[in-house]
Design a protein around this motif. Sequence first.
Motif, PDB file in Angstrom:
ATOM      1  N   TYR A 249      -5.052   9.762   1.290  1.00 16.01           N
ATOM      2  CA  TYR A 249      -5.247   8.939   0.101  1.00 16.01           C
ATOM      3  C   TYR A 249      -4.454   7.648   0.231  1.00 16.01           C
ATOM      4  N   CYS A 250      -4.948   6.603  -0.433  1.00 22.72           N
ATOM      5  CA  CYS A 250      -4.284   5.300  -0.404  1.00 22.72           C
ATOM      6  C   CYS A 250      -4.340   4.673  -1.798  1.00 22.72           C
ATOM      7  N   LEU A 251      -3.286   3.967  -2.148  1.00 20.07           N
ATOM      8  CA  LEU A 251      -3.227   3.200  -3.385  1.00 20.07           C
ATOM      9  C   LEU A 251      -2.809   1.787  -3.040  1.00 20.07           C
ATOM     10  N   GLU A 252      -3.634   0.815  -3.434  1.00 20.73           N
ATOM     11  CA  GLU A 252      -3.282  -0.594  -3.244  1.00 20.73           C
ATOM     12  C   GLU A 252      -2.301  -0.973  -4.338  1.00 20.73           C
ATOM     13  N   LEU A 253      -1.129  -1.485  -3.953  1.00 19.44           N
ATOM     14  CA  LEU A 253      -0.089  -1.801  -4.915  1.00 19.44           C
ATOM     15  C   LEU A 253      -0.054  -3.281  -5.274  1.00 19.44           C
ATOM     16  N   GLN A 254      -0.502  -4.138  -4.396  1.00 16.29           N
ATOM     17  CA  GLN A 254      -0.493  -5.588  -4.654  1.00 16.29           C
ATOM     18  C   GLN A 254      -1.921  -6.114  -4.539  1.00 16.29           C
ATOM     19  N   ALA A 255      -2.284  -6.943  -5.490  1.00 18.50           N
ATOM     20  CA  ALA A 255      -3.640  -7.508  -5.485  1.00 18.50           C
ATOM     21  C   ALA A 255      -3.734  -8.666  -4.516  1.00 18.50           C
TER      22      ALA A 255
ATOM     23  N   GLN B 138       0.842  -1.189   0.000  1.00 16.10           N
ATOM     24  CA  GLN B 138       0.000   0.000   0.000  1.00 16.10           C
ATOM     25  C   GLN B 138       0.879   1.241   0.000  1.00 16.10           C
ATOM     26  N   TRP B 139       0.320   2.315  -0.573  1.00 15.76           N
ATOM     27  CA  TRP B 139       1.021   3.597  -0.622  1.00 15.76           C
ATOM     28  C   TRP B 139       0.052   4.660  -0.125  1.00 15.76           C
ATOM     29  N   PHE B 140       0.448   5.391   0.893  1.00 10.71           N
ATOM     30  CA  PHE B 140      -0.394   6.413   1.513  1.00 10.71           C
ATOM     31  C   PHE B 140       0.202   7.807   1.269  1.00 10.71           C
ATOM     32  N   LEU B 141      -0.663   8.806   1.331  1.00 12.33           N
ATOM     33  CA  LEU B 141      -0.217  10.193   1.266  1.00 12.33           C
ATOM     34  C   LEU B 141      -1.291  11.091   1.857  1.00 12.33           C
ATOM     35  N   GLU B 142      -0.876  12.309   2.185  1.00 12.24           N
ATOM     36  CA  GLU B 142      -1.795  13.365   2.629  1.00 12.24           C
ATOM     37  C   GLU B 142      -1.622  14.536   1.692  1.00 12.24           C
TER      38      GLU B 142
ATOM     39  N   LEU C  25      -3.731  14.720  -9.932  1.00 10.32           N
ATOM     40  CA  LEU C  25      -2.617  13.836 -10.274  1.00 10.32           C
ATOM     41  C   LEU C  25      -2.737  12.522  -9.509  1.00 10.32           C
ATOM     42  N   TYR C  26      -2.906  12.578  -8.197  1.00 10.74           N
ATOM     43  CA  TYR C  26      -2.976  11.365  -7.386  1.00 10.74           C
ATOM     44  C   TYR C  26      -4.135  10.476  -7.821  1.00 10.74           C
ATOM     45  N   GLU C  27      -5.294  11.069  -8.053  1.00  7.77           N
ATOM     46  CA  GLU C  27      -6.453  10.274  -8.469  1.00  7.77           C
ATOM     47  C   GLU C  27      -6.242   9.670  -9.848  1.00  7.77           C
ATOM     48  N   SER C  28      -5.552  10.366 -10.741  1.00  8.19           N
ATOM     49  CA  SER C  28      -5.297   9.828 -12.077  1.00  8.19           C
ATOM     50  C   SER C  28      -4.354   8.625 -12.030  1.00  8.19           C
ATOM     51  N   ILE C  29      -3.526   8.552 -10.986  1.00 10.23           N
ATOM     52  CA  ILE C  29      -2.615   7.419 -10.808  1.00 10.23           C
ATOM     53  C   ILE C  29      -3.339   6.238 -10.165  1.00 10.23           C
ATOM     54  N   GLY C  30      -4.465   6.505  -9.505  1.00 12.20           N
ATOM     55  CA  GLY C  30      -5.238   5.431  -8.893  1.00 12.20           C
ATOM     56  C   GLY C  30      -5.434   5.554  -7.400  1.00 12.20           C
TER      57      GLY C  30
END
Length: 147
Positions: free
Chosen positions: A141-147, A98-102, A113-118
């Motif tokens: 915000y969070c992006l799941e990197l591994q399924a 997972q990848w997190f950011l504020e 930009l962040y939403e366009s990346i997923g």
Amino acid sequence: MHVRPAVEADFSAVYQIEQLAHFHAWPESVLRRYFSREHCVWVLENNNRIIAYAVITLVAGESELLMIAVDPKQQGQGAGRVLMNALHDFLLEQQAEQWFLEVRESNHKAIALYESIGFCQAGCRRNYYPTANGHEDALLYCLELQA
């Protein structure tokens, strides 16, 4: 454009971008702390000049984007996307999950930009960031990197 891990010789250029790009910039001591860690600070070079940087952490499969900044003279030209895509690739190689950011709620360009990346919004920290007139919310915000 070329993305690579930062080295000590990059500090002054990175610190200058930090000062120019943020209303409430990180103190030099905080930035130096991240410079001492391997694969924590990354830079984007264009024509042998650092035009952007990012600070990430990776612990137990979870990564966090702590800071990203583009030289104000270079903003709006895709540098942030190039840097984010390179970091994404690095985190996949490291098997991050997972990848997190504020992000400031008023930073609509970064949010796009962040939403366009997923990245998807996962929460909100009320009155987190200082402003000239008080405080504003931080969107998580969070992006799941591994399924």
